[in-house]
Design a protein around this motif. Structure first.
Motif, PDB file in Angstrom:
ATOM      1  N   GLN A 123       1.039  -1.793  -0.061  1.00  0.00           N
ATOM      2  CA  GLN A 123      -0.296  -0.048   0.343  1.00  0.00           C
ATOM      3  C   GLN A 123       1.023   1.241   0.118  1.00  0.00           C
ATOM      4  O   GLN A 123       1.604   0.813   0.868  1.00  0.00           O
ATOM      5  CB  GLN A 123      -0.959  -0.014   1.110  1.00  0.00           C
ATOM      6  N   ILE A 150      -5.737   9.154   3.824  1.00  0.00           N
ATOM      7  CA  ILE A 150      -5.482   7.713   4.546  1.00  0.00           C
ATOM      8  C   ILE A 150      -6.687   8.125   6.064  1.00  0.00           C
ATOM      9  O   ILE A 150      -7.332   7.388   5.748  1.00  0.00           O
ATOM     10  CB  ILE A 150      -4.427   7.547   5.033  1.00  0.00           C
ATOM     11  N   THR A 195      -3.591   0.881  -3.203  1.00  0.00           N
ATOM     12  CA  THR A 195      -4.336  -0.195  -1.275  1.00  0.00           C
ATOM     13  C   THR A 195      -5.326  -1.348  -1.697  1.00  0.00           C
ATOM     14  O   THR A 195      -6.748  -0.988  -2.649  1.00  0.00           O
ATOM     15  CB  THR A 195      -5.122   0.928  -0.786  1.00  0.00           C
ATOM     16  N   ARG A 196      -4.896  -2.155  -0.919  1.00  0.00           N
ATOM     17  CA  ARG A 196      -5.916  -3.309  -1.369  1.00  0.00           C
ATOM     18  C   ARG A 196      -6.321  -3.710  -2.353  1.00  0.00           C
ATOM     19  O   ARG A 196      -7.223  -4.196  -3.371  1.00  0.00           O
ATOM     20  CB  ARG A 196      -7.570  -2.983  -0.567  1.00  0.00           C
TER      21      ARG A 196
END
Length: 351
Positions: A123, A150, A195-196
């Motif tokens: 990430q 974030i 992210t992810r």
């Protein structure tokens, strides 16, 4: 979480004779300074509506007495670019950056890079920030936008819709916080959040993100300029206007971008709301270029990918920093007198 925000300004931290220096702790994930030429710069590490019918009847608003700093002039006198030699290069975990000062006394571009968000090496957050009317807005965005996004992401969750809202909230919060400081100037932004397994690319202004997908350039953002029909309509719906001056379309005859963080005196029309795309990362996505308009005004999307590709893909020893340097040099050779910042992110590092 390893992070690095670069700012170049007059500072005694680096002397003009400095040729190299460490900018973070010497572990494998920390960025390192490759080169600093004739720079009095600072490299610092950080942790890290109206009714449409009514609008048609509204008279054109009077001209505002906008301070001169809000006016962005294009095209410097020949030779001024050659006089500006400040160059900074930084190489980090999965990314490389080259920044070069243009005609101004102080570079107004900034960048930020955060790798290992919440302890996850897959990430990351990256951004290029192009200031106008000074470097304050770009510096503020580089230091705060990642944290605000974030925070929003942690509060909202991780599906596509929530990710887009989190990015929007982060941009608008950063804008609001900067405006409270009552400091002049503004900044265009382009950011990439990984992210992810998703690549989330956003922009406000004319900084641009272009990815290489099996060698084919794909623009992931669209520049926010008053010449864009939907941007002109948005501004006019809010009671403003755009007009062309010396071949450049400007908001109220002043600013050549229609979205940005800051720009207090034009805030009614110049929004900080970003446009965002969420993509699922796969092996086809090779690398991502984030750059200020100092590059894109002189180099096309596909040309940039074609130049960078041999340095990054199927090379015995990848040299992404050399790709960034070559792109900057090409823009300068074609007459750019603007600040130029180019970041190359190796997307396969984050698959």
């Amino acid at each position: 979480m390893s992070s690095c925000t670069v700012a170049i300004s007059k500072s005694p931290v680096f002397s003009p004779s400095s040729s190299s220096a460490s900018v973070c702790s010497p572990n494998s994930s920390s960025p390192r300074l490759i080169r600093l030429q004739k720079s009095s710069g600072l490299i610092k590490a950080l942790s890290g509506g109206g009714d449409s019918a009514a609008v048609l009847k509204r008279k054109r608003p009077p001209r505002l007495d906008i301070p001169v700093f809000a006016v962005e002039e294009k095209g410097a006198a020949e030779g001024s670019a050659a006089a500006a030699e400040d160059v900074a290069e930084v190489e980090g975990d999965g990314y490389s950056v080259c920044c070069k000062r243009g005609r101004r006394e102080e570079i107004e571009d900034r960048f930020s890079a955060v790798v290992g968000i919440q302890g996850d090496s897959k990430q990351a957050f990256f951004g290029i920030f192009d200031g106008h009317g000074g470097a304050k807005a770009a510096e503020f965005a580089a230091e705060n936008l990642d944290k605000n996004i974030i925070d929003e992401l942690n509060r909202r969750g991780g599906d596509h819709g929530e990710i887009q809202l989190a990015v929007k909230g982060g941009y608008l919060t950063t804008d609001s916080e900067f405006l409270k400081r009552d400091v002049r100037g503004g900044a265009c932004c382009v950011t990439a959040l990984i992210t992810r397994g998703n690549l989330v690319v956003s922009n406000a202004g004319d900084c641009r993100a272009v990815c290489s997908r099996n060698g084919v350039a794909e623009a992931l953002t669209s520049d926010h300029r008053p010449s864009r029909e939907d941007e002109r309509e948005r501004i006019e719906m809010l009671g403003g206007f755009v007009e062309c001056r010396n071949g450049v379309w400007r908001v109220l005859g002043s600013l050549a971008v229609s979205r940005a963080i800051g720009d207090h005196y034009l805030k009614q029309w110049v929004t900080a709301e970003p446009e965002t795309r969420v993509l699922k990362l796969d092996q086809e996505y090779e690398f991502l270029l984030l750059a200020s308009d100092g590059l894109w005004d002189k180099v096309s999307n596909q040309e940039a990918v074609d130049i960078a590709h041999p340095f990054c893909i199927n090379a015995e020893e990848p040299q992404p920093i050399a790709a960034c340097r070559k792109l900057v040099d090409l823009s300068v050779s074609r007459g750019s007198a603007d600040d130029i910042s180019v970041m190359l992110i190796q997307l396969r590092r984050f698959h």
